[in-house]
Design a protein around this motif. Structure first.
Motif, short mmCIF file in Angstrom:
data_model
loop_
_atom_site.label_atom_id
_atom_site.label_comp_id
_atom_site.label_asym_id
_atom_site.label_seq_id
_atom_site.Cartn_x
_atom_site.Cartn_y
_atom_site.Cartn_z
N ARG A 1 5.11 3.03 -14.26
CA ARG A 1 5.13 3.17 -12.80
C ARG A 1 5.24 1.83 -12.09
NH1 ARG A 1 0.85 7.97 -11.28
NH2 ARG A 1 -0.07 7.56 -13.31
N CYS A 2 6.38 1.18 -12.30
CA CYS A 2 6.67 -0.07 -11.60
C CYS A 2 6.93 0.21 -10.12
CB CYS A 2 7.90 -0.72 -12.23
SG CYS A 2 8.33 -2.35 -11.57
N SER A 3 6.64 -0.76 -9.29
CA SER A 3 6.98 -0.63 -7.86
C SER A 3 8.47 -0.34 -7.71
CB SER A 3 6.64 -1.93 -7.12
OG SER A 3 5.26 -2.17 -7.09
N PRO A 4 8.86 0.38 -6.66
CA PRO A 4 10.30 0.60 -6.42
C PRO A 4 11.02 -0.74 -6.37
CG PRO A 4 8.99 1.95 -4.93
CD PRO A 4 8.03 1.03 -5.63
N ARG B 1 0.83 -1.21 0.00
CA ARG B 1 0.00 0.00 0.00
C ARG B 1 0.86 1.25 0.00
NH1 ARG B 1 -1.33 4.55 3.68
NH2 ARG B 1 -3.41 5.23 3.03
N ALA B 2 1.97 1.25 0.76
CA ALA B 2 2.87 2.40 0.80
C ALA B 2 3.48 2.67 -0.57
CB ALA B 2 3.95 2.19 1.85
N GLU B 3 3.87 1.59 -1.26
CA GLU B 3 4.44 1.75 -2.61
C GLU B 3 3.41 2.34 -3.57
OE1 GLU B 3 7.49 -2.10 -2.41
OE2 GLU B 3 5.64 -2.19 -3.59
N ILE B 4 2.18 1.88 -3.47
CA ILE B 4 1.13 2.39 -4.36
C ILE B 4 0.91 3.87 -4.13
CG2 ILE B 4 -1.32 2.23 -4.96
CD1 ILE B 4 -1.17 -0.74 -4.17
N ARG B 5 0.94 4.29 -2.89
CA ARG B 5 0.76 5.72 -2.58
C ARG B 5 1.89 6.54 -3.19
NH1 ARG B 5 -3.92 7.45 0.15
NH2 ARG B 5 -2.72 8.78 1.54
N LEU B 6 3.11 5.99 -3.17
CA LEU B 6 4.24 6.69 -3.79
C LEU B 6 4.01 6.81 -5.29
CD1 LEU B 6 7.30 7.71 -3.37
CD2 LEU B 6 7.88 5.48 -4.34
#
Length: 326
Positions: free
Chosen positions: A211-214, A78-83
């Protein structure tokens, strides 16, 4: 699916961002990390599993052996998605993107706190806590330039049915722009000097159509090391690291922390306790003090601390020293 995370997870599913670019054409990469993946006869086979179906499983079902760790994984995703949805479009500097990501991790961990406690009571008959702390070790000074990293991570896992684990890792954040990131040669050498198992790069994908996950890649990967050797041979000050290589070598940060960092012996530095891990960051560069580039003995970056099982305690002593314990 965690109710408070539903909107963010649905955004990833609708926009096909986050995990989707990472598993594009390689669904097996996610299958092998799911708890039932180990029972499949062919780990390279993804027949019968659509990428969308796998991401829905990841966000809606329990995919870790321990349901408490599964809650943590959901919070990190969820934190990654918000980024990706809020901060990547602003094209901020790496340091600010990292600050935003860590702030979102902090917020997401807080949101699962009650659920974590209730689940622990059901599992163990006792309350276990989840906590996250973002520790600025610069104390108002400049960020250390010579550790080769701008972020440190410590994970502490203390659960009744899980090996007591304290691990740390040094991370340098880089933006992937135009399908490649630029890696400074000297920075790579310095990060590598702390050990191939203790350092990594975190890549932010700045392609708004993807927009791939970090993605986090360990410093010891052969492909990266080969690029560095070529850089030295050509006497260049930097080398390029392509997105496709990062996608092949790396993992989304959320998956890396729970599947690789927490479990794999060869990933990260091991410690007997939290104090030992914290002291490592305070003394980075000590063995290099004879080199003029190492003017400080302490890590001057930011330190993210994830405690799975116990609350993080902090206090200010009379001499204004900030103390933190688990």
């Amino acid at each position: 699916m965690i109710k408070s995370f539903k909107a963010d997870f649905h955004w990833m599913l609708r926009e096909s961002t986050g995990y989707f670019p990472w598993i594009d054409g390689r669904a097996y990469r996610l299958i092998r990390h799911l708890r039932w993946g180990a029972h499949r006869k062919c780990m390279m086979c993804d027949e019968g599993y659509s990428e969308r179906g796998l991401v829905k499983i990841l966000t809606e079902e329990s995919v870790c052996d321990n349901p408490l760790l599964d809650l943590v994984l959901k919070a990190l995703i969820r934190a990654e998605i918000r980024l990706l949805s809020r901060f990547i479009p602003q094209n901020s500097h790496e340091e600010r993107l990292t600050g935003n990501l860590v702030s979102e991790i902090d917020n997401s961990i807080l949101m699962i706190n009650d659920n974590f406690i209730e689940t622990s009571k059901s599992l163990y008959g006792i309350e276990k806590d989840i906590d996250f702390f973002y520790y600025d070790m610069s104390r108002g000074g400049t960020i250390e330039k010579y550790t080769g990293a701008d972020l440190g991570l410590i994970i502490v896992i203390d659960l009744p049915d899980y090996p007591y684990t304290v691990k740390s890792i040094l991370i340098q954040a880089k933006k992937i722009s135009g399908d490649r990131a630029k890696i400074d040669r000297r920075q790579y050498e310095t990060l590598n000097s702390h050990g191939v198992n203790g350092g990594a790069y975190l890549f932010y994908d700045m392609d708004l159509s993807r927009r791939c996950s970090p993605l986090i890649t360990m410093i010891g990967k052969q492909s990266m090391n080969n690029l560095y050797k070529k850089c030295v041979e050509d006497n260049n000050s930097s080398f390029s690291y392509e997105y496709e290589t990062a996608r092949t070598d790396g993992h989304p940060l959320s998956l890396f922390l729970l599947s690789n960092f927490a479990n794999v012996v060869e990933v990260g530095s091991h410690h007997n306790n939290f104090d030992s891990a914290l002291n490592m960051f305070k003394n980075i560069g000590f063995n290099n003090r004879n080199k003029t580039d190492y003017d400080h003995e302490e890590f001057k970056g930011r330190l993210g601390i994830l405690s799975i099982g116990n609350k993080i305690k902090y206090s200010m002593s009379d001499n204004e020293r900030f103390d933190i314990t688990i």
